[in-house]
Design a protein around this motif. Structure first.
Motif, PDB file in Angstrom:
ATOM      1  N   LYS A  99       1.220  19.805   3.835  1.00  0.00           N
ATOM      2  CA  LYS A  99       0.564  20.258   4.808  1.00  0.00           C
ATOM      3  C   LYS A  99      -0.647  21.055   4.600  1.00  0.00           C
ATOM      4  O   LYS A  99      -1.668  21.165   5.040  1.00  0.00           O
ATOM      5  N   ILE A 130       9.674  14.282   8.979  1.00  0.00           N
ATOM      6  CA  ILE A 130       8.611  15.471   9.536  1.00  0.00           C
ATOM      7  C   ILE A 130       7.153  15.089   9.597  1.00  0.00           C
ATOM      8  O   ILE A 130       6.308  15.279  10.373  1.00  0.00           O
ATOM      9  N   LEU A 131       7.093  14.342   8.386  1.00  0.00           N
ATOM     10  CA  LEU A 131       5.454  14.116   8.261  1.00  0.00           C
ATOM     11  C   LEU A 131       4.765  12.987   9.044  1.00  0.00           C
ATOM     12  O   LEU A 131       3.841  12.983   9.672  1.00  0.00           O
ATOM     13  N   VAL A 188       7.082  19.626   2.194  1.00  0.00           N
ATOM     14  CA  VAL A 188       6.439  19.654   3.364  1.00  0.00           C
ATOM     15  C   VAL A 188       5.414  20.626   3.593  1.00  0.00           C
ATOM     16  O   VAL A 188       4.257  20.423   4.010  1.00  0.00           O
ATOM     17  N   GLN A 189       5.781  22.034   3.152  1.00  0.00           N
ATOM     18  CA  GLN A 189       4.829  23.018   3.206  1.00  0.00           C
ATOM     19  C   GLN A 189       3.516  22.352   2.362  1.00  0.00           C
ATOM     20  O   GLN A 189       2.330  22.780   2.528  1.00  0.00           O
ATOM     21  N   VAL A 217      11.981  14.355   4.927  1.00  0.00           N
ATOM     22  CA  VAL A 217      10.563  15.113   4.537  1.00  0.00           C
ATOM     23  C   VAL A 217       9.644  14.009   5.388  1.00  0.00           C
ATOM     24  O   VAL A 217       8.994  14.275   6.045  1.00  0.00           O
ATOM     25  N   THR A 218       9.954  12.610   5.187  1.00  0.00           N
ATOM     26  CA  THR A 218       9.032  11.726   5.746  1.00  0.00           C
ATOM     27  C   THR A 218       9.202  11.526   7.285  1.00  0.00           C
ATOM     28  O   THR A 218       8.173  11.416   7.802  1.00  0.00           O
ATOM     29  N   ASP A 264       4.812  14.797  12.849  1.00  0.00           N
ATOM     30  CA  ASP A 264       3.625  15.633  12.649  1.00  0.00           C
ATOM     31  C   ASP A 264       2.377  15.193  12.428  1.00  0.00           C
ATOM     32  O   ASP A 264       1.211  15.371  12.105  1.00  0.00           O
TER      33      ASP A 264
END
Length: 213
Positions: free
Chosen positions: A46, A70-71, A42-43, A67-68, A74
């Motif tokens: 981004k 979160i992406l 993620v980091q 992870v998906t 956001d």
């Protein structure tokens, strides 16, 4: 040349290095970052803002599905290709609903890997052909039959649908049928409209589910 930037997210170093070596042999692709677990993926995504991420489903601390989520939450503008092993196929439907752009097995050949990256970069959906039938089997297990088409497809549209179900991209379909890529895109748009579907993945599911291929 405006290269396709890629981040590799997999907890196995050898897998990442192998993918990187294959991708960076292509002049139009550049690996801009790597990650070995979910939080670092993620980091890295981004921070680097790649056009494509190759994301392993099974990673420490946070898996590829998390992870998906979160992406997508956001609204990160990166196309996601899921790296999977065959036994992970039950996750594919969930990932489709989340808007993932590609699904490939870790044993994919170099040409397929490169095609996947280029396809999703163009805004297309890429499913490795030998994953498609497993996807349909899982779909059949947990869902009701897909409704019939609102309008009948032409013979050429049925041909295009069959090639989509085989995992071909627009350029490959155009070469196969001896028509322009623009014409293929028009056929795909017509198929989506007539069947009231959202993307190529749903077209492939519809075709196989209804035994049209």
């Amino acid at each position: 040349m405006n290269k396709i930037s890629v981040v590799l997210a997999d907890d196995h170093v050898l897998v990442r290095k192998g993918l990187k070596k294959i991708l960076e042999m292509e002049e139009d692709i550049e690996v801009v970052g790597e990650a070995s677990d979910g939080p670092s993926a993620v980091q890295e995504i981004k921070a680097k803002k790649p056009r494509v991420v190759l994301l392993d489903i099974n990673m420490p601390q946070m898996n590829g599905i998390e992870v998906t989520k979160i992406l997508k939450k956001d609204r990160v503008d990166t196309k996601i290709i899921i790296l999977t092993i065959y036994d992970d196929r039950e996750y594919l439907l969930e990932l489709i609903k989340m808007g993932v752009s590609g699904y490939i097995l870790k044993d994919i050949d170099p040409k397929g890997l490169i095609d996947a990256v280029r396809s999703v970069n163009r805004g297309e959906t890429y499913i490795q052909p030998n994953l498609t039938r497993a996807l349909i089997a899982e779909y059949n297990r947990i869902t009701q039959p897909i409704a019939g088409a609102r309008k009948p497809l032409t013979a050429r549209e049925k041909e295009v649908m069959a090639y989509i179900a085989d995992g071909m991209n627009n350029n490959e379909i155009a070469n196969k049928l001896g028509i322009s890529e623009k014409t293929v895109k028009n056929h795909v748009s017509s198929i989506l409209r007539k069947l009231d579907l959202q993307d190529r993945t749903q077209v492939a599911v519809f075709a196989l589910k209804n035994k049209l291929v």
